[in-house]
Design an enzyme around this catalytic site. Structure first.
Site, short mmCIF file in Angstrom:
data_model
loop_
_atom_site.label_atom_id
_atom_site.label_comp_id
_atom_site.label_asym_id
_atom_site.label_seq_id
_atom_site.Cartn_x
_atom_site.Cartn_y
_atom_site.Cartn_z
CG ASN A 117 -8.36 14.58 -44.95
OD1 ASN A 117 -9.03 15.46 -45.49
ND2 ASN A 117 -8.47 13.31 -45.26
CE LYS A 160 -0.79 1.28 -9.54
NZ LYS A 160 -2.10 1.38 -8.82
CB SER A 185 -8.73 11.09 -49.00
OG SER A 185 -9.70 10.19 -49.46
CG ASN A 214 -1.84 -1.24 1.20
OD1 ASN A 214 -1.90 -1.95 0.19
ND2 ASN A 214 -2.53 -1.48 2.29
CE LYS A 248 -10.99 15.98 -47.88
NZ LYS A 248 -11.73 14.92 -47.18
CE1 TYR A 287 -4.20 -0.11 -3.17
CE2 TYR A 287 -5.14 -2.17 -2.40
CZ TYR A 287 -4.65 -1.39 -3.43
OH TYR A 287 -4.60 -1.88 -4.70
CD GLU A 313 -9.99 15.84 -38.91
OE1 GLU A 313 -11.13 15.40 -39.10
OE2 GLU A 313 -9.05 15.63 -39.70
CB THR A 317 -17.42 37.08 -30.61
OG1 THR A 317 -18.28 37.95 -31.35
CG2 THR A 317 -16.20 37.88 -30.14
CG HIS A 318 -21.51 35.03 -30.86
ND1 HIS A 318 -22.33 34.53 -29.86
CD2 HIS A 318 -21.09 36.25 -30.42
CE1 HIS A 318 -22.41 35.41 -28.88
NE2 HIS A 318 -21.67 36.47 -29.19
N1 ARG Z 1 -1.34 -3.61 -7.71
C1 ARG Z 1 -1.85 -2.91 -6.58
C2 ARG Z 1 -2.26 -1.50 -7.00
O1 ARG Z 1 -1.90 -1.13 -8.07
C3 ARG Z 1 -0.77 -2.80 -5.56
C4 ARG Z 1 -1.27 -2.63 -4.16
C5 ARG Z 1 -1.88 -3.88 -3.66
N2 ARG Z 1 -2.14 -3.80 -2.26
C6 ARG Z 1 -2.91 -4.69 -1.67
N3 ARG Z 1 -3.11 -4.54 -0.40
N4 ARG Z 1 -3.50 -5.63 -2.35
O2 ARG Z 1 -2.97 -0.82 -6.32
#
Ligand code: ARG
Length: 465
Positions: free
Chosen positions: A284, A324, A276, A109, A282, A316, A289, A154-155
């Site tokens: 592009n 992530k 294109s 954690n 074309k 945790y 975009e 504007t607009h």
């Molecule tokens: N892979 C977990 C994460 O990204 C790591 C932490 C896991 N901790 C636990 N008490 N299971 O959050």
């Protein structure tokens, strides 16, 4: 074998492993995990829990693992749940019994929070540096184009002529705020959670302040529960990314519009445009975009994470593993977007004739006619009315406005000169406004802002080593 095998009667179900794992996306944390583990090991050494030989064996193994990861030589096994378990397993393979001491006084954690903060510090610095590169290109282009003007809208209706330099700098200032925001986010991010343990610290004589210093963090956590729960830094960086996305989207939209045949103000360099598969004629603006399109994804990453965090109790929870992918993806997307957008802006051709023709339209100087009367004591509302009526007459009778202005007793020849090509931007004086002199002064201030920014980024780099 899992880290908790002795607690369970059976091994984990494959379905659990498939759902639970984060190794498929958290390998990028490998270098930072090794770095944080090294600091933890040295801390265990200072606390007398590891001998100096053990410290040396473990830091040596961590260096080996880091090398294996960096050279893509690291062999993962099926039971590696995440990068943290994989590294600990490999260190144990390399050091035997000593490896079994690596996780003393530490939990995944605080470990994952530490590695993620270190990773984010590096990326925030890189992102801010890439933004500074785009700002620099915008400023250089602003210098190049001199007094070339185009209509400001504007607009999306033509409003007043503005120097192109002013328009380019408008985008550059927005990016400057983004850099400032990243530097600010970095300050709160730069706090070590290592030593918080699972949630409550440890009975061992560990010193979180010393490990924080070892890792180059500028501060150490104050509350172990907060330290392992806190993902504010991810949310903040995702907000920064989302807003950068919004700014790039606005710039992209401008390039899409202005490079269309209908506007014809910008022409894309062939190297930064696509063709294109079917329509041979074309060209592009795919980069522009995508700059617009990616904003949706970046906003989604922010709102997704906030929804994940909302309702979590302290400390945790496995939900936090969901921090992530949005963060990694936001950083990766901007990592490819910014060089492409920077290249596109650096090579964009400005079509002076089309811009000038549109900017010199007499109607765009209407407010200057009203202000000319104001300077002669006429209340603005009356002056606005006089000009508005002339504009209507001009459009209805297809008489050039300048002729009507000349013939109007309250205006006349002097006022008519305000409608001459280029007059509007030459007449404007206010600071920060779209007059040529003001834009020149603004450009100087922007250049000096960039210098300060560069120095701040240097310091940020040193703090993210
Ligand atoms: N892979 C977990 C994460 O990204 C790591 C932490 C896991 N901790 C636990 N008490 N299971 O959050």
């Amino acid at each position: 074998m899992t880290l908790w095998a002795h607690r369970m009667g059976s091994g984990p179900a494959p379905e659990l492993m498939a759902f639970n794992e984060s190794l498929s996306f958290d390998r990028v944390l490998g270098p930072e995990d090794c770095e944080a583990s090294g600091a933890h090991v040295r801390g265990l050494g200072r606390a007398g829990i590891l001998t100096q030989q053990e410290v040396a064996a473990l830091t040596g193994a961590l260096a080996t693992v880091r090398g294996e990861l960096e050279r893509d030589r690291f062999v993962f096994v099926a039971s590696d749940e995440d990068i943290h378990t994989a590294i600990e397993r490999r260190v144990t393979e390399l050091t035997g019994d000593i490896g079994a001491k690596l996780h003393t006084g530490r939990s995944r954690n605080d470990q994952v929070a530490t590695a993620l903060r270190l990773w984010t510090k590096h990326r925030v610095h890189e992102l801010a540096t890439a933004l500074a590169g785009l700002q620099d290109v915008l400023a250089t282009r602003a210098e190049e184009v001199g007094e070339l003007a185009l209509p400001g809208y504007t607009h999306l209706q033509r409003a007043q002529p503005v120097p192109l330099a002013h328009q380019l700098l408008a985008h550059a200032w927005a990016l400057a705020r983004d850099v400032d925001r990243l530097i600010d986010a970095h300050r709160r991010l730069d706090v070590s959670p290592l030593g918080a343990g699972a949630l409550a610290g440890s009975t061992l004589a560990l010193d979180p302040v010393a490990t924080a210093e070892d890792l180059g963090f500028s501060a150490c956590f104050e509350n172990s529960l907060d330290a392992v729960s806190d993902r504010d830094f991810v949310a903040e960086v995702l907000f920064c990314c989302a807003l950068i996305g919004v700014h790039l989207s606005r710039l992209g939209e401008e390039v899409v519009l202005y490079s269309s045949e209908e506007f014809g103000y910008y022409r894309l360099d062939d190297a930064f445009a696509t063709g294109s598969s079917m329509l041979p004629q074309k060209k592009n603006p795919d980069i522009a975009e995508l700059a617009r399109g990616k904003a949706g994804r970046l906003i989604g990453h922010l709102t997704g994470l906030l929804a994940t965090l909302k309702g979590l109790p302290l400390a945790y929870n496995k939900d936090l593993q969901e921090d992530k992918e949005p963060l990694f993806d936001a950083i990766a997307q901007l990592g490819v977007a910014l060089p492409a957008i920077t290249g596109m802006m650096a090579t964009l051709r400005f079509e002076a004739e089309a811009m000038t023709r549109a900017a010199d339209s007499q109607l765009l100087a209407a407010v200057d006619l009203a202000e000319w009367q104001v300077a002669r004591g006429v209340p603005f509302r009356s002056a606005h009315g006089v000009v508005g009526a002339l504009v209507r007459r001009s459009l209805e009778s297809t008489t050039p406005l300048v002729e009507l202005v000349r013939a109007e007793p309250s205006l006349g020849e002097e006022a008519a000169r305000l409608l001459a090509p280029g007059a509007a931007a030459a007449q404007r004086r206010t600071r920060g406004g779209a007059g040529h002199e003001a834009v020149g002064a603004q450009l100087e201030r922007f250049r000096s802002h960039l210098e300060t920014e560069r120095a701040r980024l240097g310091a940020l780099g040193a703090a993210s080593r």
